[in-house]
Design a protein around this motif. Sequence first.
Motif, PDB file in Angstrom:
ATOM      1  N   THR A   1      49.435  57.547   6.640  1.00  0.00           N
ATOM      2  CA  THR A   1      49.871  57.397   8.029  1.00  0.00           C
ATOM      3  C   THR A   1      48.708  56.955   8.903  1.00  0.00           C
ATOM      4  O   THR A   1      47.641  57.554   8.873  1.00  0.00           O
ATOM      5  CB  THR A   1      50.427  58.728   8.562  1.00  0.00           C
ATOM      6  N   THR A   2      48.902  55.917   9.682  1.00  0.00           N
ATOM      7  CA  THR A   2      47.838  55.413  10.539  1.00  0.00           C
ATOM      8  C   THR A   2      47.650  56.310  11.763  1.00  0.00           C
ATOM      9  O   THR A   2      48.533  57.094  12.121  1.00  0.00           O
ATOM     10  CB  THR A   2      48.154  53.986  11.018  1.00  0.00           C
ATOM     11  N   ARG A   3      46.483  56.163  12.406  1.00  0.00           N
ATOM     12  CA  ARG A   3      46.218  56.962  13.602  1.00  0.00           C
ATOM     13  C   ARG A   3      47.206  56.630  14.726  1.00  0.00           C
ATOM     14  O   ARG A   3      47.566  57.499  15.514  1.00  0.00           O
ATOM     15  CB  ARG A   3      44.786  56.730  14.074  1.00  0.00           C
ATOM     16  N   ALA A   4      47.619  55.362  14.797  1.00  0.00           N
ATOM     17  CA  ALA A   4      48.588  54.977  15.819  1.00  0.00           C
ATOM     18  C   ALA A   4      49.917  55.684  15.601  1.00  0.00           C
ATOM     19  O   ALA A   4      50.565  56.139  16.551  1.00  0.00           O
ATOM     20  CB  ALA A   4      48.781  53.459  15.808  1.00  0.00           C
ATOM     21  N   GLN A   5      50.335  55.812  14.324  1.00  0.00           N
ATOM     22  CA  GLN A   5      51.576  56.511  14.022  1.00  0.00           C
ATOM     23  C   GLN A   5      51.456  57.999  14.307  1.00  0.00           C
ATOM     24  O   GLN A   5      52.398  58.642  14.771  1.00  0.00           O
ATOM     25  CB  GLN A   5      51.953  56.288  12.555  1.00  0.00           C
ATOM     26  N   ILE A   6      50.283  58.560  14.040  1.00  0.00           N
ATOM     27  CA  ILE A   6      50.062  59.984  14.314  1.00  0.00           C
ATOM     28  C   ILE A   6      50.128  60.248  15.815  1.00  0.00           C
ATOM     29  O   ILE A   6      50.697  61.244  16.277  1.00  0.00           O
ATOM     30  CB  ILE A   6      48.710  60.444  13.737  1.00  0.00           C
ATOM     31  N   ALA A   7      49.539  59.329  16.586  1.00  0.00           N
ATOM     32  CA  ALA A   7      49.510  59.501  18.043  1.00  0.00           C
ATOM     33  C   ALA A   7      50.873  59.307  18.684  1.00  0.00           C
ATOM     34  O   ALA A   7      51.134  59.844  19.770  1.00  0.00           O
ATOM     35  CB  ALA A   7      48.502  58.535  18.655  1.00  0.00           C
TER      36      ALA A   7
ATOM     37  N   GLU B   1      54.382  60.046  19.652  1.00  0.00           N
ATOM     38  CA  GLU B   1      55.093  61.318  19.712  1.00  0.00           C
ATOM     39  C   GLU B   1      56.524  61.228  19.203  1.00  0.00           C
ATOM     40  O   GLU B   1      57.154  62.244  18.952  1.00  0.00           O
ATOM     41  CB  GLU B   1      55.086  61.850  21.146  1.00  0.00           C
ATOM     42  N   ARG B   2      57.046  60.014  19.066  1.00  0.00           N
ATOM     43  CA  ARG B   2      58.424  59.849  18.618  1.00  0.00           C
ATOM     44  C   ARG B   2      58.472  59.244  17.232  1.00  0.00           C
ATOM     45  O   ARG B   2      57.509  58.674  16.736  1.00  0.00           O
ATOM     46  CB  ARG B   2      59.178  58.953  19.605  1.00  0.00           C
ATOM     47  N   ASP B   3      59.617  59.401  16.591  1.00  0.00           N
ATOM     48  CA  ASP B   3      59.883  58.783  15.289  1.00  0.00           C
ATOM     49  C   ASP B   3      58.905  59.232  14.207  1.00  0.00           C
ATOM     50  O   ASP B   3      58.497  58.448  13.350  1.00  0.00           O
ATOM     51  CB  ASP B   3      59.847  57.249  15.396  1.00  0.00           C
ATOM     52  N   LYS B   4      58.497  60.489  14.243  1.00  0.00           N
ATOM     53  CA  LYS B   4      57.622  61.005  13.190  1.00  0.00           C
ATOM     54  C   LYS B   4      58.460  61.431  11.985  1.00  0.00           C
ATOM     55  O   LYS B   4      59.463  62.104  12.129  1.00  0.00           O
ATOM     56  CB  LYS B   4      56.809  62.195  13.694  1.00  0.00           C
ATOM     57  N   ARG B   5      58.013  61.047  10.795  1.00  0.00           N
ATOM     58  CA  ARG B   5      58.681  61.487   9.574  1.00  0.00           C
ATOM     59  C   ARG B   5      58.311  62.938   9.283  1.00  0.00           C
ATOM     60  O   ARG B   5      57.287  63.429   9.735  1.00  0.00           O
ATOM     61  CB  ARG B   5      58.274  60.580   8.401  1.00  0.00           C
ATOM     62  N   ASP B   6      59.150  63.605   8.491  1.00  0.00           N
ATOM     63  CA  ASP B   6      58.911  65.018   8.185  1.00  0.00           C
ATOM     64  C   ASP B   6      57.559  65.234   7.517  1.00  0.00           C
ATOM     65  O   ASP B   6      56.907  66.251   7.724  1.00  0.00           O
ATOM     66  CB  ASP B   6      60.022  65.562   7.275  1.00  0.00           C
TER      67      ASP B   6
END
Length: 369
Positions: free
Chosen positions: A135-141, A143-148
């Motif tokens: 998971t990239t840092r942008a995806q971690i940051a 707040e929406r659409d996070k996978r389990d």
Amino acid sequence: MAWSVAAETDSMRLNMTAGVTDVSQRVYDLHMTILYICVAIGIVVFGVMFWAILHHRKSKGAVAASFHESTKVEILWTLIPFVILILMAIPATQTLLAMEDTTESDITVQITGSQWKWHYRYFDEDVEFYSLLATTRAQIANERDKRDNYLLEVNRPLVLPIGKKVRFLITSQDVIHSWWVPDFAVKKDANPGFINEAWTRIDKPGVYRGQCAELCGKDHGFMPIVVIAKSQDEYQQWLQATKTAQRAAYEEEQRLLAMEMSMDELMSLGEQVYGTRCAMCHQINGEGIPGAFPALAGQGVSIDPARKLEHISLVVHGRSGTAMQAFGPQLSLKELAAVITYERNAWGNNTGESVQAAEVQAVMDGKAL
């Protein structure tokens, strides 16, 4: 918290996971046995206490007795806990001995922890690779659409066959880490300069997740473990495909030595590599973290034309005594050339210099310095 195939969709467990190995099942059974013993002791002790309080209370005319030590009672309340502890120690010792028995293994995998990734090497097979958070840092940051499992996904999982005894040789390249997969009942420290042993035999195919269980630095929480268990046939197919891919990658690098990549290609790839490997310390904007990780934007080796080879050597070989790792064994020649080029031209550095694979190889071979 325990992660398993079922836990990916179920709510958080309130008990240990039974796991998917014989040892993990024995650990679970031992845990439940001791829990039931403790519950029974609690019921007896509190039952006697509350009975005494109710039946010998002042309102019923109870008068406190006056007596001194009783040798029989002293022996009894010493002997009963002793027997209980022995009954608990026997299965605990048997389980512990089983957990430490790494003999007669079918496969040996060396696991090396470093900040903040795992390196896997299969003994007697020409296969080794690094496993990092996917998971990239942008995806971690975001707040929406996070996978389990967005913090429990890796780019290259460890693949193992079911029904085979796998021995793990666990060590570290820098600080103390801990390789922990709850479904296997394996949790072993990775100590620099030492090798610890563990083993597992997985009963059924699936995806099993874990984490580094030792506080190993600022990105300790971004060091997941993913193990994919396959049937023997599928495992052999994966092993052969991985060997073929690694040989192809080596041959591609040899061809690359005679080629020159364009600046656009180097910058595009370099930005991707920097974002996944370097930004965690030097930050996405190259400003670094004062007092911890130096800035690359507008200063240092990144902007000095006379220090280009030093820059390459620093990325390839790392710097002893600091958190700067040697990325030579971790990245391909193409990726190394690209990320160094990116660092020399991003954030306004604009040296206009590109780094090619042949230059990186020369530094690796010690011919350029």
